[in-house]
Design a protein around this motif. Structure first.
Motif, short mmCIF file in Angstrom:
data_model
loop_
_atom_site.label_atom_id
_atom_site.label_comp_id
_atom_site.label_asym_id
_atom_site.label_seq_id
_atom_site.Cartn_x
_atom_site.Cartn_y
_atom_site.Cartn_z
N ARG A 17 -1.28 10.78 1.94
CA ARG A 17 -1.76 9.53 2.53
C ARG A 17 -0.78 9.07 3.62
O ARG A 17 -0.02 8.14 3.43
N PRO A 18 -0.79 9.76 4.77
CA PRO A 18 0.17 9.42 5.82
C PRO A 18 -0.03 7.99 6.33
O PRO A 18 -1.15 7.58 6.61
N CYS A 19 1.06 7.26 6.38
CA CYS A 19 1.05 5.86 6.86
C CYS A 19 0.08 4.99 6.06
O CYS A 19 -0.41 3.98 6.55
N GLY A 20 -0.21 5.38 4.83
CA GLY A 20 -1.12 4.62 3.98
C GLY A 20 -2.59 4.85 4.28
O GLY A 20 -3.46 4.22 3.68
N ASP A 21 -2.89 5.76 5.18
CA ASP A 21 -4.27 6.01 5.60
C ASP A 21 -4.94 6.98 4.62
O ASP A 21 -4.42 8.05 4.33
N LYS A 22 -6.11 6.60 4.12
CA LYS A 22 -6.88 7.50 3.26
C LYS A 22 -7.57 8.53 4.16
O LYS A 22 -8.40 8.17 4.99
N VAL A 23 -7.18 9.78 4.03
CA VAL A 23 -7.73 10.82 4.90
C VAL A 23 -8.47 11.86 4.09
O VAL A 23 -8.12 12.15 2.95
N ALA A 24 -9.51 12.42 4.69
CA ALA A 24 -10.20 13.55 4.08
C ALA A 24 -9.31 14.77 4.27
O ALA A 24 -8.72 14.96 5.33
N HIS A 25 -9.19 15.59 3.28
CA HIS A 25 -8.34 16.77 3.36
C HIS A 25 -9.14 18.01 3.70
O HIS A 25 -8.85 19.10 3.26
N GLN A 26 -10.16 17.81 4.53
CA GLN A 26 -10.99 18.92 5.00
C GLN A 26 -10.98 18.91 6.52
O GLN A 26 -11.18 17.88 7.15
N CYS A 27 -10.74 20.08 7.09
CA CYS A 27 -10.69 20.20 8.55
C CYS A 27 -12.09 19.96 9.13
O CYS A 27 -13.06 20.56 8.68
N PRO A 28 -12.22 19.09 10.15
CA PRO A 28 -13.53 18.84 10.74
C PRO A 28 -14.03 19.99 11.62
O PRO A 28 -15.21 20.02 11.94
N ARG A 29 -13.15 20.93 11.96
CA ARG A 29 -13.58 22.06 12.79
C ARG A 29 -13.98 23.26 11.94
O ARG A 29 -15.08 23.78 12.06
N CYS A 30 -13.07 23.74 11.08
CA CYS A 30 -13.36 24.96 10.31
C CYS A 30 -13.85 24.66 8.88
O CYS A 30 -14.23 25.57 8.16
N VAL A 39 5.77 -3.04 7.16
CA VAL A 39 7.05 -2.36 6.98
C VAL A 39 6.77 -1.09 6.19
O VAL A 39 6.39 -1.14 5.03
N TYR A 40 6.93 0.06 6.86
CA TYR A 40 6.64 1.36 6.26
C TYR A 40 7.90 1.94 5.63
O TYR A 40 9.01 1.65 6.09
N PRO A 41 7.76 2.80 4.61
CA PRO A 41 8.95 3.45 4.03
C PRO A 41 9.60 4.39 5.04
O PRO A 41 8.90 5.08 5.80
N ASP A 42 10.93 4.41 5.06
CA ASP A 42 11.66 5.24 6.03
C ASP A 42 11.35 6.72 5.90
O ASP A 42 11.22 7.42 6.89
N SER A 43 11.20 7.20 4.67
CA SER A 43 10.98 8.64 4.45
C SER A 43 9.53 9.05 4.65
O SER A 43 9.22 10.23 4.64
N GLY A 44 8.63 8.08 4.80
CA GLY A 44 7.21 8.40 4.93
C GLY A 44 6.49 8.41 3.59
O GLY A 44 5.28 8.47 3.53
N THR A 45 7.25 8.35 2.50
CA THR A 45 6.67 8.34 1.16
C THR A 45 7.21 7.14 0.41
O THR A 45 8.43 6.93 0.34
N GLY A 46 6.31 6.33 -0.14
CA GLY A 46 6.69 5.14 -0.88
C GLY A 46 5.71 4.01 -0.58
O GLY A 46 4.65 4.23 0.01
N PHE A 77 0.85 -1.18 0.00
CA PHE A 77 0.00 0.00 0.00
C PHE A 77 0.89 1.23 0.00
O PHE A 77 1.98 1.25 0.54
N TRP A 78 0.40 2.29 -0.64
CA TRP A 78 1.18 3.50 -0.87
C TRP A 78 1.02 4.47 0.28
O TRP A 78 -0.09 4.68 0.79
N CYS A 79 2.13 5.06 0.69
CA CYS A 79 2.15 6.06 1.75
C CYS A 79 2.74 7.36 1.20
O CYS A 79 3.66 7.31 0.37
N HIS A 80 2.22 8.49 1.62
CA HIS A 80 2.76 9.79 1.24
C HIS A 80 2.62 10.73 2.42
O HIS A 80 1.56 10.82 3.02
N ARG A 81 3.68 11.44 2.73
CA ARG A 81 3.71 12.29 3.93
C ARG A 81 2.58 13.32 3.97
O ARG A 81 2.06 13.63 5.03
#
Length: 198
Positions: free
Chosen positions: A113-126, A163-170, A106-110
């Motif tokens: 997609r941090p740690c491979g987690d699919k996240v919404a890119h909208q703040c839940p507060r504002c 096993v996660y990529p060392d740089s956080g991306t990969g 699975f793909w990770c990007h700092r």
């Protein structure tokens, strides 16, 4: 007929991933895999529910070249090929099944997609879009999401044994069944055993 069995098994594996079952496969699933292994050495699948097959065209062509023309091992060449396929990683993970190991990449990007987690890119507060930043800190699989408005939250998405990529991306790797020793043994097998079910 054999292709139908393989497709069914891949769908079963993908459904288990979707339910976030990160433990080893049951004896029934291993028995099914043994039955299929008489017809296939490796089975590939994609972990996204709404996967669009054209996203995998480039990887499929490169994989066929490496496996059938250059005679490389699946487990040896796939991680290198995936490094060239970040576009595919943004859409889906890749699952490889064999008789001794099953691996989910699975793909990770700092920042996407941090740690491979699919996240919404909208703040839940504002409710602002694309204002979140992610910082990886502590153990692999843990990150903190922050917004300019002051909102922050720590997320623990650790997958035991991943096993996660060392740089956080990969590309990260998670064994679904089998051991790291099985994986390394199959990956470093001599060239004349590549076509054997290891």
């Amino acid at each position: 007929m054999g292709f139908g069995k393989a497709t069914l098994l891949v769908k079963c594996c993908i459904n288990m991933l979707d339910r976030k079952m990160h433990s080893t496969l049951s004896a029934d699933h291993q028995t099914n895999l043994l039955a299929v292994s008489q017809q296939f050495n490796y089975i590939f699948g994609y972990s996204e529910d709404h996967f669009l097959p054209h996203h995998a065209t480039s990887l499929s062509m490169k994989l066929c070249q490496k496996l059938f023309i250059e005679c490389f091992s699946v487990l040896r060449t796939l991680p290198d090929l995936l490094q060239e396929e970040e576009g595919l990683g943004a859409h889906t993970g890749v699952v490889v099944l064999s008789t001794s190991v099953a691996i989910r990449y699975f793909w990770c990007h700092r920042s996407i997609r941090p740690c491979g987690d699919k996240v919404a890119h909208q703040c839940p507060r504002c409710y602002a879009i694309r204002t979140l930043t992610f910082s990886l800190g502590g153990p692999s699989g843990v990150y903190v999401a922050r917004c300019r408005c002051g909102w922050n939250k720590e997320h623990d998405v650790r997958i035991p044994g991943a096993v996660y990529p060392d740089s956080g991306t990969g590309w990260a790797r998670h064994l679904l069944y089998g051991t790291e020793e099985d994986f390394q043994r199959a990956r470093s097998a001599p060239r004349d055993t590549y076509d054997a079910a290891i």
